[in-house]
Design an enzyme around this catalytic site. Sequence first.
Site, short mmCIF file in Angstrom:
data_model
loop_
_atom_site.label_atom_id
_atom_site.label_comp_id
_atom_site.label_asym_id
_atom_site.label_seq_id
_atom_site.Cartn_x
_atom_site.Cartn_y
_atom_site.Cartn_z
N SER A 145 -7.26 5.76 3.61
CA SER A 145 -7.11 4.70 2.14
C SER A 145 -7.53 3.36 2.69
O SER A 145 -8.39 2.60 1.92
CB SER A 145 -5.81 4.70 1.78
OG SER A 145 -5.57 5.80 0.82
N ASN A 166 -2.78 19.01 -1.95
CA ASN A 166 -3.65 18.25 -1.47
C ASN A 166 -3.65 18.50 0.04
O ASN A 166 -4.41 18.69 1.00
CB ASN A 166 -3.66 16.80 -1.74
CG ASN A 166 -4.52 16.00 -0.80
OD1 ASN A 166 -4.38 15.21 0.05
ND2 ASN A 166 -6.01 16.18 -1.33
N LYS A 205 5.28 3.75 8.39
CA LYS A 205 3.91 4.57 8.43
C LYS A 205 2.92 3.68 8.69
O LYS A 205 2.06 3.67 9.51
CB LYS A 205 3.96 5.47 7.33
CG LYS A 205 2.91 6.48 7.40
CD LYS A 205 2.58 7.01 5.97
CE LYS A 205 3.71 7.92 5.53
NZ LYS A 205 3.24 8.60 4.62
N LYS A 257 0.77 -1.11 0.03
CA LYS A 257 0.12 0.04 0.04
C LYS A 257 0.97 1.12 -0.18
O LYS A 257 1.78 1.36 0.90
CB LYS A 257 -1.01 0.05 1.14
CG LYS A 257 -2.01 1.14 1.31
CD LYS A 257 -2.93 0.96 0.50
CE LYS A 257 -3.97 2.07 0.25
NZ LYS A 257 -3.58 2.75 -1.12
N GLY A 276 -2.90 8.18 -4.54
CA GLY A 276 -2.25 9.19 -5.09
C GLY A 276 -0.93 9.63 -4.19
O GLY A 276 -0.79 9.09 -2.92
N ASP A 277 -0.36 10.75 -4.91
CA ASP A 277 0.90 11.44 -3.84
C ASP A 277 0.92 12.55 -4.78
O ASP A 277 -0.05 13.25 -5.68
CB ASP A 277 2.13 10.68 -3.87
CG ASP A 277 3.05 11.19 -2.98
OD1 ASP A 277 2.87 10.87 -1.80
OD2 ASP A 277 4.18 11.81 -3.43
N GLN A 312 7.13 4.34 4.03
CA GLN A 312 5.56 3.90 3.85
C GLN A 312 5.55 2.49 4.87
O GLN A 312 4.61 2.30 5.48
CB GLN A 312 5.32 3.56 2.50
CG GLN A 312 3.63 3.55 2.45
CD GLN A 312 3.25 5.00 2.19
OE1 GLN A 312 3.75 5.82 1.53
NE2 GLN A 312 1.91 5.10 3.00
N THR A 318 -5.13 13.56 4.78
CA THR A 318 -3.79 13.66 5.21
C THR A 318 -3.65 15.07 6.06
O THR A 318 -2.77 15.02 7.03
CB THR A 318 -2.73 13.56 3.98
OG1 THR A 318 -3.11 12.57 3.31
CG2 THR A 318 -1.29 13.73 4.47
N LYS A 329 5.42 2.06 -2.92
CA LYS A 329 5.34 3.35 -3.66
C LYS A 329 5.66 3.19 -5.12
O LYS A 329 6.31 2.33 -5.60
CB LYS A 329 6.28 4.36 -2.96
CG LYS A 329 6.09 5.77 -3.19
CD LYS A 329 5.14 6.14 -2.03
CE LYS A 329 4.58 7.66 -2.17
NZ LYS A 329 3.73 7.98 -1.02
#
Length: 453
Positions: free
Chosen positions: A385, A242, A116, A92, A167-168, A113, A211, A128
Site C-alpha cells: 500500500s 484475499n 506492523k 494507514k 481494504g480488510d 497496525q 499480503t 483502522k
Amino acid sequence: MTPSEHVQEVLNYIKECSPGQDEFYQASHEVMFSLLPLLNEDSRYLDNNILERIVVPERSIIFRVNWLDDNGKVQTNLGYRVQFSSTLGPYKGGLRFHPSVNLGIIKFLGFEQIFKNALTGLQIGGAKGGSNFDPKGKSDNEIMKFCQSFMSELYKHIGKHTDVPAGDIGVGVREIGYMFGQYKKLTGEFDGILTGKGLNWGGSKVRKEATGYGSVYFAENFLNANDITIKDKICSVSGSGNVAIYTIEKLYDMGALPVTCSDSRGTIYHKKGIDLQTLKAVKEINQESLEAYAQLHNDCQYIPVSKYPTGGHAVWHVPCDIAFPSATQNELNLIDARELFKNGCLLVNEGANMPSTPEAIEFITQNGILFAPGKASNAGGVATSQLEMSQNASMAQWSFEEVDIKLRSIMRDIFYTAYNTSIEFECKGDLITGANIAGFRKVADSMIEQGAV
Ligand code: NDP
Ligand code: 2IT
C-alpha cells in the site's frame, strides 16, 4: 514500581477505561508483556509514560451510516475510523466491513497496525476503520449505496497526507472503487486517498496479491534461517478470501502443497492440493460458499462448521508441515495447537491479524513449533500500500516484477529486523518479542523526539 508492575497498571487502566473491548485488551496484553526485556534495560520509555500514551488512539471517530436498500428502506450502520498513531507518518490501515465489527475490534486492529507499519521501515502511522455492515446477501447496488454513504462522512477525516485507508475483511477493489468514486464526487479531487485501487485508476500492481505473497516470503525466510526449505511442504491454509487465495498461489509457486482452505461455513481438505482455479472462480468471481468447490471435486472432503466437534477448527486437524491462519482473529485455539503439534507441524505463520489465541501461542512456542506473528508476517499488504502511495505521489506505475521484488526484499528485512532483535534480547527465534520490541522502539523513540504532543 518494577517495569512489570508498571505494565500491569497500564493494562488495568485499559480495562477500566475501555470496558468490554476484549480483543483490544488481548492485543495490548501481548504487546506490553513482550516489551519487558526492553523496558527492564532502558528506563526512558517508562519515564516518558510511553505506554500510557501509545494505548490511547490520537482520535476515534464513530459515525452513523444511513443508506437505502433495494426496497427503498433506510438502513443504519455504525462507521468507525480509529486514528491511532501519526508518529511515523500519515495514518494507514484497512477498513473492515463485517457484522462483528465494534470499537474494541477496530482498536485491536489499529493498535497492531502501529507496530506492523513501523516494522515495514516505511513512513506510515497506524489506523483502522470499518463498519458492522454485513456485505453478505447484499446486491451490488446496495454495496455501492453503503460505500457511498460511508464515504460521505469518512471523507472529512482522510487525505493523502493525513490518513489513507485500504481494504480488510469484506473490503476489496469493488468497495474501494465505490468509496473512491464518492470521495472524488465530494471533493472534486483525484487523489491517492485510498490504497488497493483498481489498476486503471491509480492502483499498484501486486497490491491484491501482496499480503498472501508476503506471508509466504516471510515463512520462507524463517524456515531458511532454521535450515529448512519450503519446497514440498504440506500447508494448511484457513480462509478463502484475499489473503488465503494469494497465500495458496505463492505456495504453489514455491513448490509447496496447500491442502486446505475454509470459510465461515466450512473447510475443504483436498489432499492432492487445492485447485486454485476453482477456488478463485468460487470465491473471487461467484462469491459462493466453499460447498460449491466441493461439488466440483469429488475427491476432496468438505467439513461444514456444524458437523465439526465444538471447540476446534477442522482446518487445523489435518496433517501439515506449515499452518497459515489467514481468516480472522482467534481462529486457532489451544485444541487446534495441540492437534497441529500431534501432526508434526513445524511453523505457524499468521496471515490474519491475531488469529492465534494466547493459550495457543503459549503451547506453540513452548513445544518448539516456530511462530511468525501476524504483525510481521502479514505486513506485505500494508507495505505494498505504501508503494502504491509512492507511485501515486510521482504519478508513476511500476511493473509487476518491480513491485514484487520490492515486496520480497521488504519481507526479508522485516524478518531479519524481528529475528536480529530477538537475538539482541537473548531469545533467538522468538519473533513475538523481536517484532514487538523492534516496532515499539522505533515508534517510542520517535514519540520522545517529537515531544509531548
Ligand atoms: P476477506 O474478506 O477477503 O476474506 C476473509 C476470509 O475469512 C473469508 O474466507 C471469510 O469467510 C473468513 N472469515 C472472516 N471472518 C470470519 C469469521 N468471523 N469466522 C470464520 N471465517 C471468517 O479478508 P482478507 O483475506 O483480506 O483478510 C483475512 C485476514 O487477514 C483478516 O484478519 C485481515 O485483518 C488480515 N489482513 C488482511 C490484509 C489485506 O491486505 N487484505 C493485510 C493484512 C492482514 P466468509 O467468506 O464465509 O465470510
Ligand atoms: O491489516 C492490514 O495490514 C491491512 N488490512 C492492510 C492495510 C493497508 O493499509 O494496506
